[in-house]
Design a protein around this motif. Structure first.
Motif: not given
Length: 990
Positions: A61, A101-102, A129-130, A132, A337-338, A356, A513, A515
């Motif tokens: 991440h 995502l996530p 996650t995006e 990553s 989630s984060n 992010s 965030r 997912g």
């Protein structure tokens, strides 16, 4: 540790080795362990850089790793991507395009074979996650024709095979990467989205030497590891070239690896993982004939600087991979989630959200085009006009494969570490617009959350952020500096809302965030649930609470939805399906219901149901069987399973099977711990079957018959057992008395109950009172004798302190003998009326506490009986006489007319003889001197009031008809005075 004996031959890092040798000699005073560590780190970097199969080290991440990955993939265009991820999760990666995502890739096993039973269920998750590097590699490989994605890490089964837990220690298993305490914990529910699953990730890069981490944090003037990484690694590597990035990440991984303490089990697992991955890569290369120059190996920097013999495509070690166990694994995607990622892997709260935001800023600054899966949910799709108008991205021309093949293997890599380590810190200029925007946004968010923030607070946050950055030797405030400044200037002393300022900053920086797994990626059971609930016309995949109103009277098709909701309420965690109006009990169905549904919030639980079956009915049946046939199953639990099967599944097949199982469990029980629950369940099931079935099921008849004999056998022991509570013994008696008529009709013997009660000799006052109540129910103790014993208890000063416990037993006796309610009210009233205040006042709290803790559910029956006995108005209380103190008024003998019923006994002399026998008089009626007449006439003429009372008692209202002349009053009573007085006393006639 197994290491290769071959030293790197590259001369690229000769200068760096010399400088580190001089530094070690100067600071350590000669050659020692420090020099070995420093030079060994350079050797690790040299060895990893010289590997023909390009190794790409990453940190999980990390925006810098993701950015470098996107750049390298566009430059190299590899044909095979080896990814450090559980190899059995590969088929599921294609479903990522149907998710937002996530999300986390999950392997789940509810029924295990080859592991200790107390480990079940097994669960492994890999969050993605995006921002990553692994997502960039996956998106590139899946959307680029001719590219193969190969997962090379150990399987989910091997994760638990290599687990060092002992079956009996009861320790909770943590992630592969040991989670350190976070700097700021989060209480958000999204932090539990992964449940108790074991987490695997790419690139755990954190010191395992506590003193080293403490040293870095103290000298870096930061609070936690995430802030240190952002300040000293993430930002400097954001604009670095590919070679510099790789060498720096190799160096950091080697440093943390060489300073890891000990040779414990964790080191062995790390080395076995590296052997496993290199073995799998060599097998794939040998099987496909792929040129290593066309491959890219994506792994964590910690594993990239490996020193095992199996390292590299020319490794010499022969690692034997053990076979998998017989455990059946299920695979799926669950929302992440984060906050869940931070909680599971020990990251600071808000660090993934800040990463992010940093990822988005890096993309905008460098204009690097990232890889995204085609049709990826939750991403913006640029229009064709904007795409055409946008300036072309400046990407380097792909290097030919021939040049790449001749690169690392033939020419030594250029030393980029020396320049990176010697360059001064980059003084980023202050971005006033960005910092000002942050300050305004946090004040706005604080005002919405109830803080009394103003423009002055925004200015204070702005200036304080700059001040804190300067104190920490930073020219540009980081998000962490801004967060500290916001807490200092806005939060003050109290938090007026649900979120504090630190949490508000995290939300503002990108938020937690969460997912979402798309419909097409859901397991069949979850899709079936959404299809069956479609008539509700609600978006149940969206997070949050949705209110569903079901009117089955006007829309009968909603009954099927109601059945699904009640099963979800039974299977899912609390809150996923919560009923607001309506109930479902045995024999009852609501015609209108109201539900609060949050299936989107509890999507993980719904997905995990899909691992157990293809329909809700199948999963519920499996769980009921598992409960009923479990080794620790109790009779009450099995009866509850019977009730659930009847409520939710209908039919008699499963209910009869589980009922037979309840009979088996009851026969094996030797305690009475579950007697109250057994009584409640059996009463409910009996009432249901009697009203809805033509005949009782055979299993419940057998259960009543066996339960009657079972509890009769355990009753004497339960009365003496100190561990058996009075409530449990009362429940046993309640079962015996309430089921007595049915049990006797099925062939049970009442003598068994009488003998059990006769053999009971309790020592506890509450159980003693309960035994007295049972004797009253059986007829061996009269109510008058019971009242006399209560009076004796109140008259004995030594027993008065324990009188509340006797009352507790009497109140519990209302369960098996509800007809004693008036006696219990009398006992309580006599205590309040007879005890003096010095005795009653200390005794009263004990009475209230005893009744409240031991008989709270039976108190309403006692209160209703008291309300029936006591006067309803206060004015009537002064003249009110308790029923147990009232004396019947004697009837006066009228002179005329003659008493009624004179013809009763003369016409029926056998009645008079029966009364005498009832009173224990065996001497017969003897006629007195005088005119002869029917037997008993003298007695009746001598006691006319008695005659009238006998006539009323027997329901005879015929008039008094003298058949013979009146006899003297003393004619018969003189001969039988005892009989006459006995009859008069019985009828309360003076």
């Amino acid at each position: 540790m197994s290491t290769t004996s071959e030293k790197p031959t590259s001369a690229s890092f000769t200068a760096l080795r010399g400088q580190l040798h001089e530094a070690a000699a100067e600071f350590a005073g000669g050659q020692d362990a420090l020099e070995g560590i420093l030079l060994g780190m350079v050797d690790d970097v040299d060895r990893a850089v010289a590997e023909p199969l390009e190794i790409f080290p990453v940190c999980h991440h990390s925006p810098a790793s993701a950015l470098a990955m996107a750049r390298r993939l566009r430059e190299k265009q590899p044909k095979v991507v080896y990814l450090e991820l559980c190899e059995d999760m590969a088929p599921l990666l294609t479903e990522l395009r149907n998710c937002r995502l996530p999300v986390a890739v999950q392997a789940f096993a509810s029924e295990i074979d080859g592991f200790p039973p107390d480990w079940a269920p097994l669960s492994v998750v890999a969050p993605i996650t995006e921002a990553s590097a692994e997502y960039q590699a996956v998106a590139y490989a899946l959307d680029t024709p001719g590219v193969e994605l190969v997962l090379v890490d150990r399987s989910s089964d091997h994760v638990f095979q290599w687990d060092t837990r002992q079956p009996a220690d009861g320790a909770t298993h943590t992630a592969d990467t040991e989670a350190e305490p976070t700097a700021a914990g989060t209480a958000e529910p999204e932090a539990a989205l992964h449940g108790e699953a074991v987490g695997v990730e790419i690139g755990d890069l954190r010191p395992r030497f506590a003193e080293l981490e403490e040293h870095l944090l103290r000298h870096g003037k930061v609070r936690h590891w995430s802030e240190w990484w952002h300040q000293y690694v993430e930002v400097p590597l954001g604009d670095s070239d590919h070679d510099t990035y790789r060498q720096v990440m190799f160096l950091i991984g080697s440093l943390f690896r060489r300073l890891a303490p000990g040779r414990g089990e964790r080191v062995r697992v790390d080395e076995d993982r590296e052997r496993y991955m290199w073995t799998r890569m060599r097998e794939h290369l040998a099987a496909t004939g792929t040129d290593p120059a066309d491959c890219l190996y994506v792994c964590g920097a910690f594993h990239a600087a490996s020193r095992v013999d199996e390292f590299g495509v020319h490794g010499t070690g022969g690692f034997a991979i053990s076979p998998r166990t017989a455990t059946t694994w299920q695979y799926g995607l669950i929302p992440s989630s984060n906050a869940a990622i931070e909680a599971q892997f020990g990251l600071a709260s808000g660090s993934v959200s800040i990463a992010s935001t940093e990822w988005a800023k890096n993309l905008k600054r460098t204009r690097v085009k990232p890889y995204r899966l085609e049709g990826q949910s939750g991403t913006k799709k640029p229009s064709a006009r904007k795409t055409a108008a946008k300036a072309p991205v400046a990407t380097p021309t792909p290097v030919p494969a021939s040049d790449l093949a001749a690169g690392p293997a033939s020419a030594p890599a250029e030393d980029r570490l020396t320049g990176f380590l010697q360059q001064p810190p980059v003084l980023n200029t202050l971005d006033e617009a960005e910092l000002l925007g942050w300050s305004v946004d946090i004040v706005r968010a604080a005002r919405r959350s109830g803080y009394l923030a103003s423009t002055a607070d925004a200015i204070a946050v702005f200036e304080t952020s700059i001040l804190l950055a300067a104190l920490r030797d930073r020219a540009k405030p980081t998000p962490y500096d801004f967060q500290d400044a916001a807490v200092t200037c806005i939060e003050k002393d109290t938090v007026p809302g649900r979120r504090d300022v630190r949490r508000l900053v995290e939300i503002m920086m990108g938020g937690d965030r969460v997912g979402q797994v798309g419909y097409d990626a859901l397991p069949p059971l979850a899709r079936d649930v959404h299809d069956r609930l479609a008539p509700l016309e609600l978006n149940l995949q969206q997070r949050g609470v949705r209110r569903a109103l079901l009117d089955m009277a006007s829309r009968p098709e909603l009954r099927a939805c109601s059945d699904v909701l009640w099963m979800l309420r039974r299977l899912l965690p609390p809150g996923a399906a919560r009923t607001v109006m309506g109930e479902r009990r045995l024999g009852e169905r609501s015609i209108q219901e109201s539900w609060d549904l949050s299936l989107g919030t509890h999507q993980r639980a719904l997905i995990e149901l899909g691992y157990e079956g293809v329909s809700l009915e199948q999963v519920l049946e499996q769980r009921l069987r598992r409960t009923a046939y479990g080794p620790q199953a109790t009779t009450a639990e099995v009866l509850a399973a019977v009730e659930d099967a009847t409520l939710h599944l209908g039919g008699r097949r499963l209910a009869d099977e589980l009922g037979a199982r309840a009979l088996e469990v009851l026969a094996g029980e030797r305690t009475v711990d579950g007697a109250p629950a057994v009584l409640r369940r059996v009463r409910g099931l009996l009432a249901y079957y009697r009203t809805s079935e033509p005949v009782l099921p055979p299993w419940i008849e057998s259960f009543v018959r066996a339960g009657y004999a079972h509890y009769c056998t355990l009753l004497p022991t339960a009365f003496r057992d100190e561990d058996a509570t009075v409530g449990q013994v009362a429940a046993m008696l309640g079962f015996l008395f309430s089921m007595e008529s049915l049990a006797l009709s099925l062939g049970c013997d009442r003598t068994q109950l009488e003998l059990a009660v006769a053999q009971s000799h309790p020592n506890d006052p509450a159980k003693t009172a309960l035994l007295w109540a049972a004797q009253v129910q059986l007829g061996t103790l009269s109510r008058g004798e019971l009242r006399g014993r209560c009076d004796e208890l109140l008259g004995n000063p030594l027993v008065v302190p324990s009188y509340p416990r006797y009352l507790s037993g009497f109140v519990h006796a209302l369960e098996p003998v509800p007809g004693l309610a008036d006696v219990v009210v009398e006992a309580v009233s006599n205590a309040f009326g007879r005890l003096p205040d010095p005795v009653l006042l200390p005794w009263l709290p004990t009475l209230i506490a005893t009744l409240r803790s031991n008989a709270a559910d039976l108190a309403p029956l006692l209160i209703r009986e008291a309300g029936r006995i006591f006067p309803a108005r206060l004015a009537a209380l002064d003249t009110w006489v308790p029923p147990w103190h009232a004396q019947p008024v004697a009837q006066a003998s009228p002179a005329v007319p003659a008493p009624r019923g004179a013809a009763l006994l003369p016409r029926h002399p056998e009645t008079c003889d029966a009364v005498a026998d009832l009173l224990g008089r065996t001497d017969g009626w003897a006629p007195a001197d005088g005119p002869t007449g029917p037997t008993g006439a003298a007695l009746l003429f001598g006691h006319r009031a008695t005659c009238d009372a006998v006539a009323d008692l027997l329901g005879c209202g015929d008039p008094w008809t003298p058949l013979v002349p009146a006899l003297p009053a003393s004619s018969l009573t003189t001969r039988h005075p005892a009989t006459a007085h006995a009859v008069a006393a019985l009828l309360a006639t003076p």
